[in-house]
Design a protein around this motif. Sequence first.
Motif, mmCIF file in Angstrom:
data_model
loop_
_atom_site.group_PDB
_atom_site.id
_atom_site.type_symbol
_atom_site.label_atom_id
_atom_site.label_comp_id
_atom_site.label_asym_id
_atom_site.label_seq_id
_atom_site.Cartn_x
_atom_site.Cartn_y
_atom_site.Cartn_z
ATOM 1 N N THR A 84 0.818 -1.213 0.000
ATOM 2 C CA THR A 84 0.000 0.000 0.000
ATOM 3 C C THR A 84 0.851 1.261 0.000
ATOM 4 O OG1 THR A 84 -0.153 -0.342 2.363
ATOM 5 C CG2 THR A 84 -2.086 -0.883 1.044
ATOM 6 N N ARG A 85 2.131 1.104 0.380
ATOM 7 C CA ARG A 85 2.963 2.290 0.446
ATOM 8 C C ARG A 85 3.374 2.750 -0.944
ATOM 9 N NH1 ARG A 85 6.619 0.784 4.492
ATOM 10 N NH2 ARG A 85 7.868 -0.105 2.839
ATOM 11 N N ASN A 86 3.578 1.788 -1.812
ATOM 12 C CA ASN A 86 4.074 2.110 -3.134
ATOM 13 C C ASN A 86 2.930 2.509 -4.041
ATOM 14 O OD1 ASN A 86 5.183 2.016 -5.721
ATOM 15 N ND2 ASN A 86 6.768 0.629 -4.989
ATOM 16 N N TYR A 87 3.086 3.617 -4.750
ATOM 17 C CA TYR A 87 1.991 4.081 -5.593
ATOM 18 C C TYR A 87 1.947 3.375 -6.942
ATOM 19 C CZ TYR A 87 0.665 7.756 -2.353
ATOM 20 O OH TYR A 87 0.222 8.452 -1.261
ATOM 21 N N TYR A 88 3.051 2.735 -7.341
ATOM 22 C CA TYR A 88 2.992 1.935 -8.584
ATOM 23 C C TYR A 88 1.993 0.805 -8.424
ATOM 24 C CZ TYR A 88 7.095 4.103 -10.710
ATOM 25 O OH TYR A 88 7.966 4.992 -11.278
ATOM 26 N N VAL A 89 2.059 0.164 -7.232
ATOM 27 C CA VAL A 89 1.145 -0.949 -6.969
ATOM 28 C C VAL A 89 -0.293 -0.459 -7.050
ATOM 29 C CG1 VAL A 89 0.405 -2.572 -5.217
ATOM 30 C CG2 VAL A 89 2.823 -2.153 -5.559
ATOM 31 N N ARG A 90 -0.543 0.717 -6.432
ATOM 32 C CA ARG A 90 -1.911 1.244 -6.456
ATOM 33 C C ARG A 90 -2.359 1.579 -7.865
ATOM 34 N NH1 ARG A 90 -3.939 4.743 -1.363
ATOM 35 N NH2 ARG A 90 -2.605 3.706 0.147
ATOM 36 N N ALA A 91 -1.437 2.155 -8.641
ATOM 37 C CA ALA A 91 -1.814 2.541 -10.010
ATOM 38 C C ALA A 91 -2.232 1.311 -10.797
ATOM 39 C CB ALA A 91 -0.638 3.250 -10.684
ATOM 40 N N PHE A 92 -1.425 0.243 -10.723
ATOM 41 C CA PHE A 92 -1.763 -0.947 -11.507
ATOM 42 C C PHE A 92 -2.984 -1.647 -10.947
ATOM 43 C CE2 PHE A 92 1.275 -0.423 -14.526
ATOM 44 C CZ PHE A 92 2.555 -0.279 -14.032
ATOM 45 N N LEU A 93 -3.138 -1.592 -9.619
ATOM 46 C CA LEU A 93 -4.317 -2.208 -9.015
ATOM 47 C C LEU A 93 -5.582 -1.536 -9.510
ATOM 48 C CD1 LEU A 93 -5.482 -4.115 -6.806
ATOM 49 C CD2 LEU A 93 -5.276 -2.214 -5.236
ATOM 50 N N GLY A 115 -9.933 4.807 -13.965
ATOM 51 C CA GLY A 115 -8.794 4.812 -14.880
ATOM 52 C C GLY A 115 -8.011 6.115 -14.796
ATOM 53 N N ILE A 116 -8.735 7.244 -14.725
ATOM 54 C CA ILE A 116 -8.059 8.543 -14.622
ATOM 55 C C ILE A 116 -7.259 8.614 -13.325
ATOM 56 C CG2 ILE A 116 -8.426 11.014 -14.390
ATOM 57 C CD1 ILE A 116 -10.789 10.808 -16.156
ATOM 58 N N SER A 117 -7.854 8.147 -12.239
ATOM 59 C CA SER A 117 -7.128 8.240 -10.973
ATOM 60 C C SER A 117 -5.923 7.300 -10.973
ATOM 61 C CB SER A 117 -8.049 7.955 -9.790
ATOM 62 O OG SER A 117 -8.440 6.623 -9.790
ATOM 63 N N SER A 118 -6.046 6.182 -11.698
ATOM 64 C CA SER A 118 -4.888 5.288 -11.786
ATOM 65 C C SER A 118 -3.742 5.962 -12.535
ATOM 66 C CB SER A 118 -5.316 3.984 -12.474
ATOM 67 O OG SER A 118 -4.342 3.525 -13.333
ATOM 68 N N LEU A 119 -4.085 6.749 -13.574
ATOM 69 C CA LEU A 119 -3.042 7.477 -14.304
ATOM 70 C C LEU A 119 -2.350 8.503 -13.402
ATOM 71 C CD1 LEU A 119 -4.753 8.143 -17.731
ATOM 72 C CD2 LEU A 119 -2.711 6.780 -17.312
ATOM 73 N N ILE A 120 -3.157 9.190 -12.588
ATOM 74 C CA ILE A 120 -2.563 10.206 -11.713
ATOM 75 C C ILE A 120 -1.686 9.545 -10.653
ATOM 76 C CG2 ILE A 120 -3.075 12.237 -10.317
ATOM 77 C CD1 ILE A 120 -4.674 12.932 -12.402
#
Lengths: 187, 554
Positions: A84-93, A115-120
Amino acid sequence: MGKIEWAMWANEQALASGLILLTGGIVGVAGQFRGWQFAAYGVAAGVFVCLLEYPRGKRSKGTSVERTGQYCFTVCVKSFGPLTRNYYVRAFLHAALCVPGGFMLATVLGCVCLGISSLIYLGAAIHGEQWMPILPQKEQTRKPVGESIKNPPQNPPPRPPAELRRKRVEDLEGAAYVNPIAVTAND
Amino acid sequence: MVVSVRSWVANEGGKHLVLVLWLGANTWLFLRTFLLYSTGQQYYYLYKMLGLGLCISRASAAVLNLNCSVVLLPMCRSLLTYVRGTHTVSSRKTRRLLDKSKTFHVACGVAICIFSVVHVSAHLVNVVNFSVSYSDDFPALNVARYRGEVRHTLPGVTGVLLVLILFLMFTASSYCIRVSNYEIFWYTHNLFIVFYIILMVHMVGGALKYQTNIEAHPPGCLRANQSSPEQQGEELEQSEDEERRCREEAHFQPHCPQTWLWVSGPLCLYCAERFYRYIRSSDPVTIVTVIRHPCNVIELRMLKRDFKARPGQYIVLNCPGVSSFENHPFTLTTCPTENKETFGIHLRVVGDWTERFTELLLPEQGIASEILPMVQQRRYPKLYVDGPFGSPSEEVFNYEVSLCVAGGIGVTPFACVLHALLNGWVGFRLRRLYFVWVCRELKSFYWFAELLCALHHKLWQENRPDYLNLRLYVSQTDKLQSMSEEKYRPLSSRLLVGRPRWKLLFDEIGKTNKHNRVGVFCCGPKSISRTLHRLCNSARYSGTTFEFNKESFS
């Protein structure tokens, strides 16, 4: 100009997208639309995203404002550690979660918003941001007592010798003495 | 704390009246449109096909029309400043309502978001009903081309785009984001123009149709012709009945888009206002002096052609050398007068923009250059000023007794008021000013120490020592602090250590100004303004009404 914290905006967007996905899923299930299984998925995914995104992260510079009652969520999310700390994981999730929503009209809005929030979030991760939990600070220790209290005076105040101080019953007025150093109350 | 009815009405009455009127207008519009679509004859067949989804979607669309048009009006700041300035047009009650313009804008925005959700959900149901209840009797009424089709339409695509833009605008408008990354908020909010353009073409294409020939084809009469054979006997008798006979087929026509009627007026007004502000601020200002004050405060004196301002107003600065698109508001601390044309601001250096701006204004002086001052041509950065805009603090002069409470840098609007009093205190309605200034550190008082002492001396010389009642509070109590300079004697003798006790202050003001209306102006941290607001609404004071006016910086 200046350092923009993209993660904070992505967090607001993800929370809102979770709610939109949830609402679309509820409408789809309640109306028994064709493909309502996707709507049911939308409800589940929406709830999960909302729970994940509810606790706000700590700002790198400045005061962080918590959402009401987010402490228990913070503890849960923190326990997953680097996931949860890493934002790459969140983006792909989020990118993965949003895809099934695109197959049904009721959840397509939630899919696009997520999808937009994943890009951000991806942008935030590229900038090197990380999710840090807002934990209540330990109670500030009380202001330390002034130094002068720790060193009480070593000597008694100046007094005349013992024979003058002894109270003489026959000469009460002579027993009184004037203190050689003026004693005034400290302001 | 008991709330006094009279104080509550004086402080909250106007706002709540506007709120009730707005809610009433929304409710009335919703119900009227709902009933029109559920009971109207021209929508009979459409209602049979779509059901409740039709009524809810159209009713929420009407409410959205209203709110999308009204949301722009509180943001026409120059217009509001003009209305505030013309005392003949508006009473003080109306001017106090203008203080809440941003709150009203937020309320309309939230209503737009909520009703968008309702509208989209209802239309989702409509889309399904269009495809499931495909009508073979009235093919013109359908949107789907065959039963079971979900069709892309212009309203559908524009609707999705509108929701996306609204989503971006709404998520960037939370308090957190505005405080930490104002640029994100500003840039996404400026997408409103795209939103309005798409909104005006949203209804083109006409998915929903109404029946045009109600007299010739009364709704429901087709079924009378297609009744079952057992009723043929009764049918023959009723076929002569004029009212039940269909003379012709039902004709349907789509609505013309109505949104532009609602929205175009306020949109044109707002665009005109932005254009006017752009023209007015295109003249760069000349920076006359830059002075550094203790506690990270910079004073900036500027000159601009045809610049007029009243005490209490604020300006918006744009410095292309720092950032091309960022605009930051600062309250004026000196207004231009007939004798002196310069105007000034005090800005506290906190955050990226102010830090960079200060670096451009005052390049770092090394130790050597202090010993040998170098004469160099000062190149100040180019600066654009937009404004001035009105604020609640302009009303200080319109009460007989005013209480001004300032927290830290929040003293800036009142500094302008004090300058105006220094120029001439006769002629205002104001007869007594209580001035309370709370700071964390003693050095902060040096920002305006000279101004306060000058005003104090002037009032003593002109035999009105009771006009200004000055109290200074230093809230950090750990160090022993006092102002030692002789020229600041009036301040040091009115300096108190510790936080002020507001209840006692209000008691004192109430007792000495019985049956008067006292204007309370607060510019400072939220905790102080909340406490003062509560005290203003409470019932303790012998006939004195305290009217609360708050100035906020965010």
